[in-house]
Design a protein around this motif. Structure first.
Motif, mmCIF file in Angstrom:
data_model
loop_
_atom_site.group_PDB
_atom_site.id
_atom_site.type_symbol
_atom_site.label_atom_id
_atom_site.label_comp_id
_atom_site.label_asym_id
_atom_site.label_seq_id
_atom_site.Cartn_x
_atom_site.Cartn_y
_atom_site.Cartn_z
ATOM 1 N N GLY A 48 -9.244 -9.344 12.799
ATOM 2 C CA GLY A 48 -8.558 -9.443 14.087
ATOM 3 C C GLY A 48 -7.081 -9.082 14.016
ATOM 4 N N MET A 49 -6.580 -8.741 12.829
ATOM 5 C CA MET A 49 -5.158 -8.417 12.660
ATOM 6 C C MET A 49 -4.815 -7.144 13.437
ATOM 7 N N ARG A 50 -3.680 -7.168 14.104
ATOM 8 C CA ARG A 50 -3.235 -5.981 14.845
ATOM 9 C C ARG A 50 -2.597 -4.951 13.907
ATOM 10 N N ASN A 51 -2.594 -3.696 14.363
ATOM 11 C CA ASN A 51 -2.023 -2.637 13.542
ATOM 12 C C ASN A 51 -0.526 -2.821 13.305
ATOM 13 N N ALA A 52 0.153 -3.368 14.267
ATOM 14 C CA ALA A 52 1.602 -3.537 14.114
ATOM 15 C C ALA A 52 1.913 -4.407 12.898
ATOM 16 N N LYS A 53 1.131 -5.435 12.659
ATOM 17 C CA LYS A 53 1.329 -6.297 11.506
ATOM 18 C C LYS A 53 0.976 -5.577 10.209
ATOM 19 N N VAL A 54 -0.025 -4.737 10.270
ATOM 20 C CA VAL A 54 -0.414 -3.978 9.076
ATOM 21 C C VAL A 54 0.701 -3.009 8.694
ATOM 22 N N TYR A 55 1.281 -2.343 9.663
ATOM 23 C CA TYR A 55 2.362 -1.394 9.371
ATOM 24 C C TYR A 55 3.562 -2.094 8.727
ATOM 25 N N GLU A 56 3.886 -3.266 9.222
ATOM 26 C CA GLU A 56 5.006 -4.012 8.660
ATOM 27 C C GLU A 56 4.735 -4.400 7.202
ATOM 28 N N ALA A 57 3.514 -4.809 6.932
ATOM 29 C CA ALA A 57 3.168 -5.205 5.561
ATOM 30 C C ALA A 57 3.257 -4.026 4.601
ATOM 31 N N LYS A 117 9.656 0.478 2.056
ATOM 32 C CA LYS A 117 9.987 1.544 3.002
ATOM 33 C C LYS A 117 10.793 0.962 4.171
ATOM 34 N N PRO A 118 11.584 1.774 4.816
ATOM 35 C CA PRO A 118 12.324 1.299 6.009
ATOM 36 C C PRO A 118 11.347 0.895 7.110
ATOM 37 N N ALA A 119 11.747 -0.085 7.890
ATOM 38 C CA ALA A 119 10.887 -0.568 8.969
ATOM 39 C C ALA A 119 10.560 0.559 9.938
ATOM 40 N N GLY A 120 9.291 0.648 10.345
ATOM 41 C CA GLY A 120 8.843 1.678 11.275
ATOM 42 C C GLY A 120 8.335 2.942 10.605
#
Length: 575
Positions: A338-347, A354-357
């Motif tokens: 159920g984890m959203r992609n936004a959380k996966v990208y941050e991890a 890597k820089p955020a984003g």
């Protein structure tokens, strides 16, 4: 004196008599014509005057007198103790000899010859001045066996026990010497001497023959010494190391280590010993045993998970264990159900420094090149084409890991699972428009439910509200999770009127039907529940206590649960 050296008196035998004190000697014959005492007789030809037979049983016990007699006089003498070998009657030398003078027969009392007595005159001793053990040539009789002791190649006559001297056997000399090793130092100029004017080298001398001892090369001796020293030194070193590792304190570093960072990968199934060896090879700990000891002393030491750890060099065993039992230190990314992609990208950005984003930008720009199935991401209103396709599981990071490589791996895992479940073929069976809607329903179920039983009832609620006959919610799903996704938040308490007025393709409080795309990455439980709903006719649900979800079929039942939920929330907030 007789042929055995006895005089005509009663004096004892001389100690050098070959038969003196040797009654039991059976190993050799005393002289030619004599046989061992106590054994079978095998006589050889002797001079006629010395052909006498002596009783074997009588001789060892009685040394006072003898009864020499010829074979033909055996019966006349009537000696009850006379034992004659069977061969004596057959061999020619034992046949009656004509014209032989009668020899006296001795008894234990004197010189009784059956009526005649001999007096002091003694016959000449035929052995006087002769070595009694020297081989005597004997005249043979026709037809007798040849005397093997008279030939040139015969063995020497046997020696009595007191004169035997065993000579040690010398090793046989071989014609060809084995080749010497290089340690012998056998150079061309040192193996032999010149043979005088011929200039030819002499052959190698044999040991014990008086030849020159072979010279040994100094270099060869030095090599041999170095080899011995090397073997002893190496054995000593390894022996010391073994004893130290077995019985000494484990070598260990002190402190948290240096500033140098290394990535250490622990494979699946590795035990503490293997982990310690991997860390030692990477220079993190001083010895594997130090790590094992520290892990055994730590209550969580056995909970270390496989994966890649960023670790400092020259750490103490305890410091290494403390780092590895902290899940946040592990270089892995775990995508939860159920984890959203936004959380996966941050991890991913955090783990890869890597820089955020960074990862989100790659996902937006290269979504079509990351392995999505053909039926995914076709709606231009979709917020993130990769949403729902980053399959929940654990991903180990390596030195070569990049955001793009990780995204491809996650998309591939999701695509493989969806194909395995047959999502594309079951969409129509569930009354859905395309396979993407199956993933969308699963994402809603995963966001709202707590367990697999909840997921099945949740999916039933979704399917019932999507029906055209639904006049209670007018085909609206009305899930709070969709509003939170559209807002990019995770709030439980929000203003319902604001949610119903928020126009967004993902907000099911505003739109009819399903959102344009998944709102998270569903796990296997949610996927299988979506493909196999409960079919209980459920239309509503609410979690009053935040842990247990209650499902109802009518709107009135639902309103009661909502009122209960709101009252609980007021008490919780102190209102």
């Amino acid at each position: 004196m007789t042929e055995y050296g006895r005089g005509h008196g009663s004096e004892p035998w001389h100690p050098e008599d070959p038969l003196y004190g040797d009654q039991g000697w059976t190993g050799h014959q005393t002289q030619q014509g004599q046989v061992p005492y106590g054994g079978e007789q095998q006589q050889y030809a002797q001079d006629p005057q010395y052909q006498q037979q002596y009783p074997q049983e009588q001789y060892p016990a009685q040394q006072q007198g003898y009864a020499p007699q010829y074979p033909q006089q055996a019966q006349q003498a009537q000696q009850p103790q006379q034992v004659q070998h069977p061969q004596q009657a057959q061999h020619p030398q034992y046949q009656q000899q004509p014209h032989q003078p009668q020899q006296p027969v001795y008894d234990a009392q004197g010189w009784d010859t059956g009526g005649q007595q001999y007096v002091a005159t003694a016959p000449a001793d035929p052995y006087a001045g002769v070595d009694p053990y020297a081989q005597q040539a004997a005249a043979g009789y026709p037809g007798e066996n040849p005397d093997l002791y008279t030939t040139a190649d015969a063995y020497p006559p046997p020696q009595p026990p007191n004169l035997r001297h065993l000579e040690p056997e010398l090793p046989e000399q071989q014609d060809d010497e084995p080749e010497e090793s290089f340690l012998a130092g056998g150079g061309d100029a040192e193996d032999g001497d010149d043979n005088g004017g011929g200039g030819r080298r002499a052959g190698r001398s044999k040991g014990g023959k008086g030849g020159k001892p072979k010279k040994r090369s100094g270099a060869a001796c030095l090599v041999a010494s170095l080899v011995i020293v090397g073997v002893l030194g190496g054995g000593g070193y390894y022996g010391y190391t073994f004893i130290k590792e077995k019985f000494g304190a484990a070598e260990d570093f002190a402190g948290e280590g240096t500033s140098e960072i290394v990535d250490v990968e622990i494979p699946k199934g590795a035990g503490l010993g293997q982990m310690g060896r991997i860390l030692k090879e990477a220079g993190v700990v001083a010895s594997a045993q130090a790590f094992v000891d520290a892990a055994g002393a730590n209550p969580k030491g056995k909970s270390i998970q496989p994966g890649t750890y960023p670790m400092q060099k020259k750490m103490s065993g305890a410091a290494a264990v403390a780092l590895m039992i902290d899940p946040s230190k592990l270089r892995v990314i775990t995508v939860t159900e159920g984890m959203r992609n936004a959380k996966v990208y941050e991890a991913i950005d955090k783990k890869l420094n890597k820089p955020a984003g960074t990862t989100e930008g790659i996902a937006q720009q290269n979504a079509k090149n990351l392995g999505l199935p053909a039926w995914a991401g076709n709606n231009p209103k979709i917020k993130d084409p990769l949403e729902g396709f980053l399959y929940p599981t654990r991903y180990d990071l390596s030195k070569d890991s990049t955001p793009e490589s990780l995204l491809k791996q996650m998309v591939k895992n999701a695509s493989d699972k969806y194909a395995e479940l047959g999502v594309e073929g079951k969409a129509k069976e569930l009354g859905l428009e395309n396979p993407l809607q199956v993933i969308t329903v699963a994402s809603l179920v995963n966001a709202e439910g707590k367990n697999h039983d909840d997921f099945r009832k949740m999916s039933e609620v979704v399917y019932n509200r999507l029906k055209k006959t639904n006049d209670v919610t007018n085909q609206k799903i009305e899930f709070d999770s969709t509003y939170n996704y559209a807002k990019g938040q995770s709030e439980i308490n929000f203003n319902l009127k604001e949610a119903q007025a928020f126009n967004n393709p993902y907000n099911t409080h505003y739109i009819k039907g399903l959102p344009v795309g998944p709102i998270g990455n569903p796990g296997m439980d949610a996927l299988t529940a979506t493909l196999n709903p409960d079919h209980g006719g459920w239309m509503f649900f609410v979690s009053v206590d935040g842990n247990t979800t209650t499902f109802t079929k009518t709107y009135d039942e639902h309103l009661k649960l909502v009122a209960e939920f709101q009252e609980r929330q007021k008490q919780k907030n102190g209102g």
